[in-house]
Design an enzyme around this catalytic site. Structure first.
Site, PDB file in Angstrom:
ATOM      1  N   ASP A 274      15.901 -34.236   4.443  1.00 52.26           N
ATOM      2  CA  ASP A 274      16.885 -33.165   4.581  1.00 52.26           C
ATOM      3  C   ASP A 274      16.910 -32.306   3.327  1.00 52.26           C
ATOM      4  O   ASP A 274      17.516 -32.670   2.320  1.00 52.26           O
ATOM      5  CB  ASP A 274      18.259 -33.791   4.843  1.00 52.26           C
ATOM      6  CG  ASP A 274      19.234 -32.801   5.452  1.00 52.26           C
ATOM      7  OD1 ASP A 274      18.772 -31.845   6.086  1.00 52.26           O
ATOM      8  OD2 ASP A 274      20.449 -33.000   5.300  1.00 52.26           O
ATOM      9  N   CYS A 331      25.323 -20.897   7.546  1.00 53.86           N
ATOM     10  CA  CYS A 331      24.427 -20.870   6.388  1.00 53.86           C
ATOM     11  C   CYS A 331      24.401 -19.478   5.763  1.00 53.86           C
ATOM     12  O   CYS A 331      24.281 -18.474   6.471  1.00 53.86           O
ATOM     13  CB  CYS A 331      23.020 -21.282   6.826  1.00 53.86           C
ATOM     14  SG  CYS A 331      21.900 -21.552   5.444  1.00 53.86           S
ATOM     15  N   ARG A 429      20.599 -31.946  -1.227  1.00 53.48           N
ATOM     16  CA  ARG A 429      19.879 -31.150  -0.223  1.00 53.48           C
ATOM     17  C   ARG A 429      19.583 -29.749  -0.740  1.00 53.48           C
ATOM     18  O   ARG A 429      18.568 -29.146  -0.396  1.00 53.48           O
ATOM     19  CB  ARG A 429      20.717 -31.062   1.059  1.00 53.48           C
ATOM     20  CG  ARG A 429      20.005 -30.388   2.216  1.00 53.48           C
ATOM     21  CD  ARG A 429      20.890 -30.307   3.450  1.00 53.48           C
ATOM     22  NE  ARG A 429      20.104 -30.007   4.634  1.00 53.48           N
ATOM     23  CZ  ARG A 429      19.780 -28.776   5.025  1.00 53.48           C
ATOM     24  NH1 ARG A 429      20.174 -27.741   4.302  1.00 53.48           N
ATOM     25  NH2 ARG A 429      19.056 -28.590   6.121  1.00 53.48           N
TER      26      ARG A 429
END
Length: 514
Positions: A274, A331, A429
């Site tokens: 990830d 995002c 991440r």
């Protein structure tokens, strides 16, 4: 009249539309709303369309749907529901390794063929131990052996019928006083096939069927509830042991090797590395480490959006690629860091490269509706990973709340400050764990209630099948073959065309999808 006298005969058909190569070699970055697929010829019904798809080199799903490893999308409940409906769920890693491994264990234990490690008690255990086991595992059909362990002599079984009406003061009774004795049990011999054992279980009308060897020692057990699940969920994604498939996310740091070990012990089938930008030495080294230590464990690399990124991960040995950078609804990577790629272009470019090496692609992000799923699959993706589309379903983590009379659930990006504050894994991440100032690459929000996965996913499946029917393809494999051969044609949409393709010119309307 002259307009109708053009020569060429009835066999003449003008060239129409663009091939995928022509569409995506124009230099523009395109996303799913920027184009349409031109229809083909229909000579079959939608329910004949085969949606079988490769998740990785060695794992095949009956439906091309995957839930994202986000802490507001996928824990055990979502992963179980996705596997039952033919897809797979990836347990997020914004939590302790022990919690994540236990979530995987819940998925793997939900449905099994021969259960070789059941909960076992002894005759000297008490009724309260059964209630504790029921609270912990969710069932109480427990075999009783003389030592309380697998591999020892079977002496009875405890079921809900044995304890349902016991009073509080009877909870200290020994199990040998209330259990169904061995002589009253229906058992099957070791070596029997699962099909034969299931037939015995059906005829017996019992809840459990113990499997014993010639010394009457317990070696396995099968459950009637699993028979019912087989009947009710024919598309379910299962491994060789008839357990549900389950994936999990891990990072690329040294600490993640301990997490990996716990996940492997829990029986995870596939891990996804990830990272928002997967083309890193950290990920390449982790891929090689996993492939060396767990050669049978499938590894998904990513995220990537270019062929150059994909090459490094393919060379390292990944079994699939996750494609997408900055296209998710929560995002803001493209806005904040100026890096990323429009999702349709990313999916086509990476898929076209990865197919040469037999590496499947997962389209991750930017999926707003079932049409976007169909487009991603038509551009070369084998499966589609969804976050916001599955958020606020019954099976998603979190509690519902009301705002202005609308039932909502929280949904957040793993790059949001909320998620980063919860656990270090989210920071890892986005390569932010050592930063004094955190740069958010996601936001937190809320999504309206969508109901259960068991109603929503069948709607998505039907939508994909109808899309393939309009295209004129009986399978997703055929859709991709048509795309790469140039038979499948596309067309760009202007902003006016996009308006025309949506609901318009109405005073008011209700948009019900299923």
């Amino acid at each position: 009249m002259a307009d109708y006298l053009i020569s060429g005969g009835t066999s003449y058909v003008p060239d129409d539309g663009l091939t995928a190569q022509q569409l995506f070699n124009c230099g523009d970055g395109l996303t799913y709303n920027d184009f349409l697929i031109l229809p083909g010829y229909i000579d079959f019904t939608a329910d004949q369309v085969d949606l079988t798809s490769a998740l990785t080199k060695k794992i095949t799903l009956k439906t091309p749907l995957v839930s994202s490893p986000m802490d507001t999308v996928t824990e055990a409940g979502m992963a179980i529901a996705m596997a039952l409906t033919g897809g797979i769920g990836f347990i997020h890693h914004n939590c302790t390794p022990e919690f994540q491994a236990n979530e995987v264990r819940k998925v793997k234990k939900y449905e099994q063929g021969f259960i070789t490690d059941p909960v076992v008690l002894s005759p000297k255990d008490r009724v309260r131990d059964v209630f504790e086991a029921k609270a912990r595992h969710g069932f109480c059909g427990i075999p009783i052996t003389d030592t309380g362990r697998m591999g020892s002599r079977l002496v009875g079984i405890i079921s809900s019928r044995d304890i349902d009406f016991l009073k509080e003061e009877e909870h200290d009774c020994f199990l040998e006083e209330i259990m169904t004795k061995r002589e009253d049990l229906v058992v099957a011999p070791a070596g029997i096939t699962l099909k034969e054992a299931n037939e015995i279980l059906q005829r017996s009308k019992k809840g459990k069927l113990p499997i014993v060897n010639e010394d009457d020692e317990l070696v396995a057990i099968i459950a009637r509830t699993d028979l019912k699940k087989n009947r009710d969920y024919p598309l379910a994604s299962k491994d060789a042991k008839k357990q549900l498939l389950c994936g999990a996310a891990i990072g690329t740091h040294e600490d993640d090797k301990y997490r990996l070990d716990l996940l492997a012990q829990a029986g995870v089938d596939v891990v996804v590395l990830d990272s928002s930008q997967g083309n890193s030495i950290f990920q390449i080294n982790m891929i090689k480490y996993i492939k060396d230590k767990y050669p049978n464990l499938q590894v998904i690399g990513g995220n990537v959006v270019t062929a150059a990124q994909a090459k490094n991960l393919i060379d390292a040995g990944v079994d699939a690629l996750r494609v997408g950078m900055g296209s998710g609804s929560i995002c803001i990577t493209q806005e904040v860091l100026a890096c990323g790629r429009p999702q349709a272009t990313a999916v086509y470019k990476v898929s076209e490269y990865a197919r040469r090496f037999g590496v499947p692609v997962i389209a991750d992000g930017g999926i707003q509706n079932v049409g976007h799923i169909a487009k991603a699959l038509a551009l070369g993706a084998s499966t589609v990973m969804m976050g916001s589309l599955l958020a606020a379903t019954t099976e998603a983590p979190g509690e519902y709340f009301f705002s202005d009379g609308i039932r909502l659930k929280k949904y957040r990006g793993m790059g949001s400050l909320d998620a980063m504050d919860k656990h270090l894994s989210s920071q890892n991440r986005y390569f932010s764990e050592a930063d004094k100032i955190k740069v958010a690459q996601g936001v937190s929000g809320a999504v309206q209630d969508k109901g259960s996965i068991h109603k929503f996913v069948p709607y998505l499946i039907a939508g994909i099948q109808h899309s393939c029917q309009d295209i004129g393809a009986k399978s997703l494999t055929q859709v991709r073959a048509m795309m790469y051969s140039g038979e499948l044609k596309f067309e760009k949409r202007t902003s006016s065309a996009q308006v025309e393709g949506g609901v318009h010119s109405l005073h008011s309307y209700e948009k019900r999808l299923f």
